[in-house]
Design an enzyme around this catalytic site. Structure first.
Site, PDB file in Angstrom:
ATOM      1  N   ASP A  50       1.116  -1.575   0.030  1.00 55.44           N
ATOM      2  CA  ASP A  50       0.263   0.016   0.717  1.00 55.44           C
ATOM      3  C   ASP A  50       0.519   1.456   0.040  1.00 55.44           C
ATOM      4  O   ASP A  50       0.357   2.262   0.720  1.00 55.44           O
ATOM      5  CB  ASP A  50      -1.413  -0.089   1.549  1.00 55.44           C
ATOM      6  CG  ASP A  50      -1.635  -1.709   1.214  1.00 55.44           C
ATOM      7  OD1 ASP A  50      -2.733  -1.300   0.760  1.00 55.44           O
ATOM      8  OD2 ASP A  50      -1.907  -1.946   2.236  1.00 55.44           O
ATOM      9  N   HIS A  56      -4.978  -1.614  -6.183  1.00 49.74           N
ATOM     10  CA  HIS A  56      -4.251  -0.521  -6.772  1.00 49.74           C
ATOM     11  C   HIS A  56      -5.368   0.223  -6.967  1.00 49.74           C
ATOM     12  O   HIS A  56      -5.765   0.124  -7.478  1.00 49.74           O
ATOM     13  CB  HIS A  56      -3.124  -1.167  -8.248  1.00 49.74           C
ATOM     14  CG  HIS A  56      -2.062  -1.533  -7.041  1.00 49.74           C
ATOM     15  ND1 HIS A  56      -1.101  -2.452  -8.591  1.00 49.74           N
ATOM     16  CD2 HIS A  56      -1.329  -1.749  -6.103  1.00 49.74           C
ATOM     17  CE1 HIS A  56      -0.198  -2.904  -7.600  1.00 49.74           C
ATOM     18  NE2 HIS A  56      -0.494  -2.982  -6.663  1.00 49.74           N
TER      19      HIS A  56
HETATM   20  P1  GDP Z   1      -0.559   0.369  -4.079  1.00 47.72           P
HETATM   21  O1  GDP Z   1      -1.222  -0.734  -3.610  1.00 47.72           O
HETATM   22  O2  GDP Z   1       0.609   0.868  -3.250  1.00 47.72           O
HETATM   23  O3  GDP Z   1      -0.894   0.794  -5.627  1.00 47.72           O
HETATM   24  O4  GDP Z   1      -1.184   1.480  -2.783  1.00 47.72           O
HETATM   25  P2  GDP Z   1      -3.023   1.833  -2.748  1.00 47.72           P
HETATM   26  O5  GDP Z   1      -3.450   2.091  -3.857  1.00 47.72           O
HETATM   27  O6  GDP Z   1      -3.018   0.912  -1.888  1.00 47.72           O
HETATM   28  O7  GDP Z   1      -2.780   2.771  -1.982  1.00 47.72           O
HETATM   29  C1  GDP Z   1      -2.283   4.001  -2.110  1.00 47.72           C
HETATM   30  C2  GDP Z   1      -3.245   5.812  -2.406  1.00 47.72           C
HETATM   31  O8  GDP Z   1      -2.776   6.398  -1.986  1.00 47.72           O
HETATM   32  C3  GDP Z   1      -4.642   5.241  -3.135  1.00 47.72           C
HETATM   33  O9  GDP Z   1      -5.418   5.574  -2.947  1.00 47.72           O
HETATM   34  C4  GDP Z   1      -4.059   6.449  -3.752  1.00 47.72           C
HETATM   35  O10 GDP Z   1      -4.420   7.005  -4.766  1.00 47.72           O
HETATM   36  C5  GDP Z   1      -2.910   7.560  -3.072  1.00 47.72           C
HETATM   37  N1  GDP Z   1      -2.091   8.094  -3.232  1.00 47.72           N
HETATM   38  C6  GDP Z   1      -1.018   7.759  -3.637  1.00 47.72           C
HETATM   39  N2  GDP Z   1       0.222   8.660  -3.832  1.00 47.72           N
HETATM   40  C7  GDP Z   1      -0.165   9.249  -3.489  1.00 47.72           C
HETATM   41  C8  GDP Z   1      -0.003  11.122  -2.900  1.00 47.72           C
HETATM   42  O11 GDP Z   1       1.178  11.804  -3.196  1.00 47.72           O
HETATM   43  N3  GDP Z   1      -1.056  11.875  -2.399  1.00 47.72           N
HETATM   44  C9  GDP Z   1      -2.178  11.427  -1.301  1.00 47.72           C
HETATM   45  N4  GDP Z   1      -2.613  12.186  -0.726  1.00 47.72           N
HETATM   46  N5  GDP Z   1      -2.439   9.779  -1.623  1.00 47.72           N
HETATM   47  C10 GDP Z   1      -2.268   9.042  -2.670  1.00 47.72           C
END
Ligand code: GDP
Length: 423
Positions: free
Chosen positions: A12, A40
């Protein structure tokens, strides 16, 4: 050019959005392990998407996506995910999606076993995503699994089904006392969900080798993070596959190719879904505030994530086992609005300070050592250049680089595609 994008922490970290961003320079994006336990979330000009099985590159026109042999694929879930994305205007054809014939099929009975086992464990449960992942990988190693390539010849596949069903019922019906699995249901299942995938199934190794020879740029996209790797993570609270970059070429179908670069995705603070040791954990109000600010609820399960400050001990370990060449630091904007920020710089064990990540069993007795640094009280989500950042945010980034001994190349300050800074 073969690059892997991997998680440094507990998953995440925002890998999906970084792959979505960085895939602009790549021709092929490949997932190489795990299954639909991944979640994701990607937000770009085309909308908000949740991807469980498909590589995040599917959202970019012109990018070919590959689901590698290291994956476990729930074909019913895949059908649903493809339909949902198509409804959102995403084009998915055998031209831009290639599924490995060697990838293993997650069956409904794997999901059933996962649920039965979590129910049996009751309050001792592992916090599984209940998507059958551990059970399908176990069957793979038992050599009792079905693979995607078998869907190309359903008559031949049908011959294997009764034996596997008989074996599976030794556990499902005899041990758990649940409704037995039926051969005819399995055959109908393969037909319903396997047939529409036929044209997507191929030898992805052959495809990727040819792509590499033709000078195409290939990105390997990991699911989860280093601390959830089966061998190098916090076993047994890990996933059931290897997400580390070194496994990437194997899980993608190109064990003959070497990685040119590994980009580690590291979060500006810590989060962890499910059970297991999480040394730097915050509790109570402090935790609730950070969880709310970061929207830390699982994309696949909706579960509230456990949260804490940046953990330099675990992150440095994550960077080491991933062999990361550079870091993309995500969600820095979430830390805005604090006079001071804490960082976990060491663990304390029996009165001694540890700065190297210890063997998992010992983690239960470790206490975090927090150091306090200056925070920044302004919103940084509109910053697009390093010069736009307040001094305290820059200092925070530099300190993380020093503590983790790795260069931070990108910093994201928002969920949207362009909300990032190249350092
Ligand atoms: P992954 O499984 O590693 O892709 O991560 P997730 O999708 O579970 O979690 C990342 C969350 O944080 C998602 O809801 C993204 O839209 C959000 N996100 C990613 N980068 C950023 C950021 O730089 N700032 C903010 N506020 N949200 C972000």
């Amino acid at each position: 050019m073969l690059t892997s994008i991997v998680g440094i922490n507990w998953g995440d970290e925002g890998k999906g959005r970084m792959v979505d961003l960085l895939s602009k320079d790549y021709d092929v994006v490949c997932r190489y392990q795990g299954g639909n336990n991944a979640g994701h979330t990607v937000i770009n000009e085309r909308g908000k998407f949740v991807l469980n099985l498909l590589p995040s590159g599917i959202l970019r026109e012109g990018v070919v996506c590959v689901m590698g042999p290291g994956m476990v694929i729930d074909i019913k879930h895949l059908a649903g995910e493809m339909a949902r994305l198509r409804e959102q205007g995403i084009v998915i054809t055998p031209e831009n999606l290639k599924i490995s014939d060697r990838a293993v099929i997650t069956m409904p009975y794997h999901v059933q076993q996962d649920c039965l086992e979590e129910a049996r464990l009751a309050d001792k449960k592992f916090g599984s995503t209940r998507r059958g992942i551990a059970f399908v990988y176990a069957d793979k190693y038992m050599k009792k699994a079905f693979r995607m390539g078998e869907l190309l010849n359903l008559d031949r596949l049908a011959k294997r089904v009764p034996d596997i069903v008989e074996w599976k019922n030794l556990t499902i019906a005899n041990a758990y006392g649940a409704e037995p699995v039926k051969t005819e249901d399995m055959l109908a299942y393969f037909k319903e969900y396997g047939e529409p995938l036929r044209d997507y199934i191929c030898d992805t190794g052959l495809y990727l080798n040819a792509a590499q020879k033709a000078g195409k740029k290939i990105m390997l996209e990991a699911q989860l993070g280093a601390l959830r790797d089966l061998d190098y993570g916090i076993y047994p609270y890990t996933s059931s596959s290897n997400n580390i970059a070194a496994y990437g070429p194997i899980g993608a179908g190109v064990p003959n190719l070497k990685l040119d670069k590994t980009i580690g995705i590291m979060k500006a603070y810590s989060t962890c879904v499910g059970e297991g040791p999480f040394t730097a954990e915050y509790f109570g109000e402090k935790a609730e505030k950070l969880r709310k600010a970061g929207g830390e609820y699982g994309a696949a399960t909706g579960r509230p994530r456990r949260v804490g400050p940046f953990d330099a001990v675990a992150s440095r370990y994550g960077i080491r086992v991933q062999g990361a060449d550079e870091i993309a630091l995500t969600k820095l904007d979430i830390l805005s609005g604090h006079e001071e920020l804490e960082i976990c710089t060491a663990y304390e064990l029996d009165g001694k300070k540890l700065t190297e990540f210890p063997f998992t069993d010992v983690l239960d007795d470790c206490k975090p050592v927090f150091e306090t640094v200056k925070g920044w009280n302004c919103d940084i989500s509109a910053c697009r250049k390093k010069e736009d950042l307040p001094k305290e945010a820059l200092d925070y980034i530099r300190l993380l680089e020093t503590l983790c001994e790795c260069k931070i190349k990108y910093v994201s300050v928002g969920a949207e595609r362009d909300a990032y800074i190249e350092m």
